[in-house]
Design a protein around this motif. Structure first.
Motif, mmCIF file in Angstrom:
data_model
loop_
_atom_site.group_PDB
_atom_site.id
_atom_site.type_symbol
_atom_site.label_atom_id
_atom_site.label_comp_id
_atom_site.label_asym_id
_atom_site.label_seq_id
_atom_site.Cartn_x
_atom_site.Cartn_y
_atom_site.Cartn_z
ATOM 1 N N LYS A 1 8.467 -12.641 -5.177
ATOM 2 C CA LYS A 1 8.451 -11.643 -6.237
ATOM 3 C C LYS A 1 7.452 -10.542 -5.919
ATOM 4 N N VAL A 2 7.745 -9.347 -6.406
ATOM 5 C CA VAL A 2 6.784 -8.247 -6.377
ATOM 6 C C VAL A 2 6.166 -8.162 -7.768
ATOM 7 N N LEU A 3 4.851 -8.031 -7.844
ATOM 8 C CA LEU A 3 4.142 -8.102 -9.115
ATOM 9 C C LEU A 3 4.528 -6.985 -10.071
ATOM 10 N N ALA A 4 4.732 -5.770 -9.547
ATOM 11 C CA ALA A 4 5.038 -4.645 -10.426
ATOM 12 C C ALA A 4 5.927 -3.650 -9.704
ATOM 13 N N ALA A 5 6.628 -2.848 -10.483
ATOM 14 C CA ALA A 5 7.455 -1.795 -9.903
ATOM 15 C C ALA A 5 6.571 -0.622 -9.491
ATOM 16 N N GLY A 6 7.197 0.467 -9.063
ATOM 17 C CA GLY A 6 6.439 1.648 -8.675
ATOM 18 C C GLY A 6 5.936 1.603 -7.251
ATOM 19 N N HIS A 7 6.580 0.766 -6.392
ATOM 20 C CA HIS A 7 6.138 0.675 -5.000
ATOM 21 C C HIS A 7 7.106 1.355 -4.045
ATOM 22 N N SER A 8 7.937 2.240 -4.547
ATOM 23 C CA SER A 8 8.899 2.932 -3.696
ATOM 24 C C SER A 8 8.192 3.686 -2.570
ATOM 25 N N GLY A 9 8.624 3.437 -1.325
ATOM 26 C CA GLY A 9 8.036 4.105 -0.167
ATOM 27 C C GLY A 9 6.781 3.454 0.363
ATOM 28 N N ALA A 10 6.265 2.443 -0.355
ATOM 29 C CA ALA A 10 5.067 1.735 0.086
ATOM 30 C C ALA A 10 5.445 0.636 1.075
ATOM 31 N N ALA A 11 4.438 0.037 1.713
ATOM 32 C CA ALA A 11 4.703 -0.974 2.734
ATOM 33 C C ALA A 11 3.585 -1.998 2.776
ATOM 34 N N ILE A 12 3.870 -3.125 3.398
ATOM 35 C CA ILE A 12 2.859 -4.138 3.687
ATOM 36 C C ILE A 12 2.389 -3.875 5.114
ATOM 37 N N ARG A 13 1.175 -3.333 5.255
ATOM 38 C CA ARG A 13 0.682 -2.861 6.551
ATOM 39 C C ARG A 13 0.010 -4.023 7.301
ATOM 40 N N LEU A 14 0.815 -4.817 7.962
ATOM 41 C CA LEU A 14 0.316 -6.036 8.587
ATOM 42 C C LEU A 14 -0.633 -5.748 9.744
ATOM 43 N N TRP A 15 -0.276 -4.804 10.599
ATOM 44 C CA TRP A 15 -1.128 -4.451 11.743
ATOM 45 C C TRP A 15 -1.312 -2.943 11.814
ATOM 46 N N GLN A 16 -2.471 -2.529 12.250
ATOM 47 C CA GLN A 16 -2.821 -1.117 12.349
ATOM 48 C C GLN A 16 -1.973 -0.439 13.421
ATOM 49 N N GLN B 1 0.818 -1.213 0.000
ATOM 50 C CA GLN B 1 0.000 0.000 0.000
ATOM 51 C C GLN B 1 0.856 1.269 0.000
ATOM 52 N N ALA B 2 0.421 2.228 -0.803
ATOM 53 C CA ALA B 2 1.096 3.526 -0.877
ATOM 54 C C ALA B 2 0.644 4.405 0.288
ATOM 55 N N ALA B 3 1.166 5.622 0.316
ATOM 56 C CA ALA B 3 0.871 6.537 1.418
ATOM 57 C C ALA B 3 -0.621 6.807 1.572
ATOM 58 N N ASP B 4 -1.341 6.857 0.461
ATOM 59 C CA ASP B 4 -2.782 7.138 0.529
ATOM 60 C C ASP B 4 -3.620 5.897 0.822
ATOM 61 N N GLY B 5 -2.962 4.768 1.050
ATOM 62 C CA GLY B 5 -3.676 3.537 1.368
ATOM 63 C C GLY B 5 -4.053 2.695 0.170
ATOM 64 N N SER B 6 -3.832 3.219 -1.036
ATOM 65 C CA SER B 6 -4.180 2.455 -2.239
ATOM 66 C C SER B 6 -3.204 1.297 -2.435
ATOM 67 N N VAL B 7 -3.708 0.221 -3.020
ATOM 68 C CA VAL B 7 -2.875 -0.954 -3.282
ATOM 69 C C VAL B 7 -2.130 -0.731 -4.599
ATOM 70 N N VAL B 8 -0.814 -0.700 -4.541
ATOM 71 C CA VAL B 8 -0.021 -0.420 -5.738
ATOM 72 C C VAL B 8 0.600 -1.677 -6.326
ATOM 73 N N SER B 9 0.668 -2.757 -5.538
ATOM 74 C CA SER B 9 1.247 -3.991 -6.051
ATOM 75 C C SER B 9 0.952 -5.125 -5.081
ATOM 76 N N LEU B 10 1.395 -6.325 -5.460
ATOM 77 C CA LEU B 10 1.272 -7.500 -4.605
ATOM 78 C C LEU B 10 2.638 -8.156 -4.441
ATOM 79 N N HIS B 11 2.926 -8.568 -3.221
ATOM 80 C CA HIS B 11 4.103 -9.401 -2.963
ATOM 81 C C HIS B 11 3.641 -10.852 -3.022
ATOM 82 N N ARG B 12 4.415 -11.696 -3.723
ATOM 83 C CA ARG B 12 4.029 -13.099 -3.875
ATOM 84 C C ARG B 12 5.144 -13.995 -3.342
ATOM 85 N N THR B 13 4.769 -14.946 -2.492
ATOM 86 C CA THR B 13 5.688 -15.987 -2.049
ATOM 87 C C THR B 13 5.152 -17.306 -2.582
#
Length: 334
Positions: free
Chosen positions: A211-226, A184-196
């Motif tokens: 693998k990460v599905l697509a580029a363009g995720h700089s600064g984004a994170a996987i927000r596991l817990w609030q 998720q990017a700063a605005d909370g939108s989903v920009v890509s998927l991480h795949r294991t």
């Protein structure tokens, strides 16, 4: 524009750009470290952490990744900037002083739109992780069982795995179960998927099972817990779950070491704990990027409490620490 005209346009750009790709890539916003020619850097294409090297060997912005293979400046620029091929061509033409071809309005957005649809389709095909599916079994095999798994994680029962065949062409090599994670990017939108990718409840035995599905995720994170007023940061999903189990803190995964210093974090978080890998046995990437993030956070807000935690032993990360702690508890109980 005919196919022949488009081909001539591409060849002209390549000819004019020859020997200038390092400057062009910096102009397009690439991190200077990425084109430093150092080996074993994170790959912006496949998401691998220690397999990429920019060489510019033939003056064409050349790079090589041990996971997804070789490429040139145009492909690298697409991966890192998130622009499609036509948008990159126009940007390079502007830099070189050529006259860029004007595309119809919205043409440069088609690639992003297609990627969003692909992300949504794959996510919709998946289901929440449970203890009985391959993702749950994989995490259990790592000592990372949870009573309830974060909603940003899902299990896909049969996801296409793509790689290179004997001729070096990209193709589908099979279908496997996969643990998915929303990026998720700063605005909370989903920009890509991480795949294991998984097989029989274990990580698929290939070099790039993650693998990460697509580029363009700089600064984004996987927000596991609030987050509350406190937030912990680790690199990968498994390490983040280990930190959660050990500390009960809300945790986000930064995807890879090089993305840590770029992370966007909520201003409401006043206490941040960064759990870095000990990469003293390689090039100190874990420590470097963790302290870069800490420095950025303190520069933005000196009132924030920021701490960096690093395992004492080189080559050890926080999922290793958690497993060792659990083994010690079991030995004491025996």
């Amino acid at each position: 524009m005919t196919r022949e005209e488009f081909g001539r346009r591409v060849e002209e750009i390549k000819a004019r750009a020859h020997g200038h790709w390092s400057d062009i890539l910096l102009h397009l916003g690439l991190d200077e470290r990425m084109i430093s020619r150092k080996a074993n850097l994170p790959c912006p294409m496949c998401g691998g952490e220690d397999r990429f090297q920019y060489t510019d060997k033939y003056g064409e912005g050349n790079y090589y990744c041990r996971g997804c293979g070789p490429g040139g400046g145009l492909k690298l620029a697409q991966a890192v900037t998130g622009m499609d091929f036509n948008a990159v061509l126009q940007a390079v033409e502007r830099y070189l002083g050529l006259n860029p071809v004007t595309l119809p309005k919205g043409a440069g957005e088609s690639s992003n739109a297609r990627m969003k649809k692909l992300v949504q389709r794959i996510w919709d095909e998946a289901r929440p992780v449970t203890a009985h599916d391959e993702a749950g079994k994989y995490l259990a095999s790592r000592g990372l069982e949870l009573d309830q798994y974060p909603s940003v994680l899902r299990f896909h029962p049969s996801l296409g795995y793509y790689g290179q065949d004997a001729d070096g062409k990209t193709c589908k090599l099979g279908e496997y179960g996969a643990m998915l994670a929303c990026i998720q990017a700063a605005d909370g939108s989903v920009v890509s998927l991480h795949r294991t990718y998984l097989k029989h409840g274990r990580k698929l035995d290939v070099q790039d099972a993650k693998k990460v599905l697509a580029a363009g995720h700089s600064g984004a994170a996987i927000r596991l817990w609030q987050p509350t007023n406190e937030l912990a940061i680790a690199e990968g999903i498994e390490k983040s779950i280990a930190v959660r189990l050990a500390t009960q803190k809300p945790v986000w995964a930064g995807i890879c070491a090089s993305n840590l210093e770029k992370l966007w974090l909520p201003e409401t978080v006043s206490k941040i704990s960064i759990y870095a890998d000990n990469d003293a046995d390689s090039e100190f990437a874990g420590q470097f990027y963790a302290f870069a993030l800490a420095r950025n956070l303190k520069r933005k807000c000196r009132q924030r409490e920021v701490q960096v935690f690093i395992p004492s032993k080189p080559g050890v990360d926080w999922s290793d620490i958690w497993v060792l702690q659990q083994q010690a508890v079991q030995q004491q109980a025996a």
